[in-house]
Design an enzyme around this catalytic site. Structure first.
Site, mmCIF file in Angstrom:
data_model
loop_
_atom_site.group_PDB
_atom_site.id
_atom_site.type_symbol
_atom_site.label_atom_id
_atom_site.label_comp_id
_atom_site.label_asym_id
_atom_site.label_seq_id
_atom_site.Cartn_x
_atom_site.Cartn_y
_atom_site.Cartn_z
ATOM 1 N N LYS A 1 0.839 -1.205 0.000
ATOM 2 C CA LYS A 1 0.000 0.000 0.000
ATOM 3 C C LYS A 1 0.877 1.258 0.000
ATOM 4 O O LYS A 1 0.610 2.219 -0.719
ATOM 5 C CB LYS A 1 -0.957 -0.021 1.203
ATOM 6 C CG LYS A 1 -2.081 -1.042 1.033
ATOM 7 C CD LYS A 1 -2.829 -1.382 2.320
ATOM 8 C CE LYS A 1 -3.824 -2.520 2.039
ATOM 9 N NZ LYS A 1 -4.554 -2.995 3.215
ATOM 10 N N GLN B 1 -5.346 -1.682 9.273
ATOM 11 C CA GLN B 1 -5.119 -2.989 8.664
ATOM 12 C C GLN B 1 -5.769 -4.081 9.513
ATOM 13 O O GLN B 1 -5.573 -4.138 10.723
ATOM 14 C CB GLN B 1 -3.610 -3.237 8.499
ATOM 15 C CG GLN B 1 -3.267 -4.527 7.786
ATOM 16 C CD GLN B 1 -3.690 -4.542 6.314
ATOM 17 O OE1 GLN B 1 -3.854 -3.495 5.684
ATOM 18 N NE2 GLN B 1 -3.885 -5.722 5.770
ATOM 19 N N ASP C 1 -11.532 2.467 3.414
ATOM 20 C CA ASP C 1 -11.870 1.050 3.274
ATOM 21 C C ASP C 1 -13.379 0.853 3.137
ATOM 22 O O ASP C 1 -13.833 -0.247 2.841
ATOM 23 C CB ASP C 1 -11.416 0.287 4.528
ATOM 24 C CG ASP C 1 -10.167 -0.530 4.307
ATOM 25 O OD1 ASP C 1 -9.908 -0.893 3.150
ATOM 26 O OD2 ASP C 1 -9.474 -0.806 5.293
HETATM 27 N N1 GUN Z 1 -6.779 -6.976 5.367
HETATM 28 C C1 GUN Z 1 -6.836 -7.654 4.196
HETATM 29 N N2 GUN Z 1 -7.378 -6.879 3.242
HETATM 30 C C2 GUN Z 1 -7.662 -5.690 3.805
HETATM 31 C C3 GUN Z 1 -8.225 -4.470 3.329
HETATM 32 O O1 GUN Z 1 -8.609 -4.324 2.172
HETATM 33 N N3 GUN Z 1 -8.346 -3.489 4.242
HETATM 34 C C4 GUN Z 1 -7.971 -3.640 5.530
HETATM 35 N N4 GUN Z 1 -8.143 -2.608 6.349
HETATM 36 N N5 GUN Z 1 -7.451 -4.736 6.014
HETATM 37 C C5 GUN Z 1 -7.286 -5.758 5.148
#
Ligand code: GUN
Length: 278
Positions: free
Chosen positions: A48, A92, A115
């Protein structure tokens, strides 16, 4: 379906938007909170960060120890809510088991929730009101759109009912006029449901679980799984057997995962533009 190539196209378009926003004095900025030592989460977060760098966006990653308590985590989220230089906040997931995930997500300012996981944004999605949509389902929709795969009137089957993928995926497909079936661990005769699908989205976290005999000839198969087996990354779909039957299929890696990051960058840029009144 080549998620890597489609994601590269999406991010290319974001570069220009990020640059013009920066020129006008707003530097788009994503803040990520990562709690604990889960190796996969650390890799995702690094990707990211790299994505932000590639499109000319700022990113800040707050890495907190696995024993961080709820109050400390909530304090950090509030501080990012109040920081006007931050446009997107991502916590996350999964969080370590002792932390209350829903309570943390509920604290996010909905406008910074890139998200789309805050209940206000989940509600907007179900109601069909604009708002940030969860990145992985959005990435799947973008792939279907890119490859011109018809959705309206088609049978869509989503396997997995998580808040992160399955539920929002079903909602997006429903809004695109598919007839949606949402399957999960208690579904009886999953194979029979899967075989009916013109669009099959699999997000269950079980390596190579969906095999070619469970796929309708010509179907579009979107594999959201990321599993590690003997040091190799594989999806929830047995690619080899499914690819012989499917009309379209996403590989792992190089499929949906790349799209997730592209959609995260787009959501962050959208939030930055809104904050700037652009
Ligand atoms: N863990 C795995 N995929 C994601 C995601 O798209 N967003 C978040 N916040 N955690 C994740």
């Amino acid at each position: 379906m080549d998620g890597k190539a489609v994601a590269a196209q999406v991010t290319e378009a974001l570069k220009a938007r990020a640059a013009s926003l920066a020129a006008a004095g707003t530097h788009p900025h994503l803040a990520v909170i990562l709690v604990g030592d889960d190796p996969a989460s650390h890799i995702y977060v690094r990707n990211k960060e790299k994505g932000c760098q590639d499109v000319g966006m700022r990113s800040t990653v707050m890495r907190l120890p696995a024993d961080t308590d709820q109050a400390t985590l909530e304090y950090r989220v509030r501080a990012l809510n109040d920081d006007a230089s931050v446009h997107g906040i991502l916590v996350q997931l999964p969080l370590p088991a002792h932390l209350d995930e829903q309570a943390v997500l509920a604290l996010l300012h909905p406008d910074k929730d890139v998200d789309g996981l805050h209940v206000a944004n989940a509600g907007r999605l179900l109601a069909g009101i604009p708002g940030p949509r969860p990145c992985t389902p959005q990435g799947c929709m973008a792939l279907l759109d890119y490859y011109g795969i018809p959705i309206a009137g088609k049978e869509a089957v989503v396997i997995g009912r998580s808040n992160l993928v399955g539920k929002p995926m079903a909602a997006l497909l429903m809004h695109a006029n598919a007839t949606v079936t949402l399957c999960h661990s208690r579904t009886q005769d999953l194979a029979a449901h899967a075989r009916r699908a013109d669009i099959l989205v699999v997000a269950v976290g079980k390596p190579r679980w969906i095999t070619g005999d469970m796929v309708k000839p010509g179907a579009a198969v979107l594999d959201v799984g990321i599993n590690r087996v003997d040091g190799k990354v594989v999806g929830d779909v047995d690619f080899e057997s499914a690819a012989r039957v499917a009309g379209y299929i996403t590989p792992v890696p190089g499929g949906v995962g790349k799209m997730t990051i592209a959609m995260l960058l787009r959501n962050t840029l959208d939030a930055a533009e809104r904050a700037a009144g652009a």
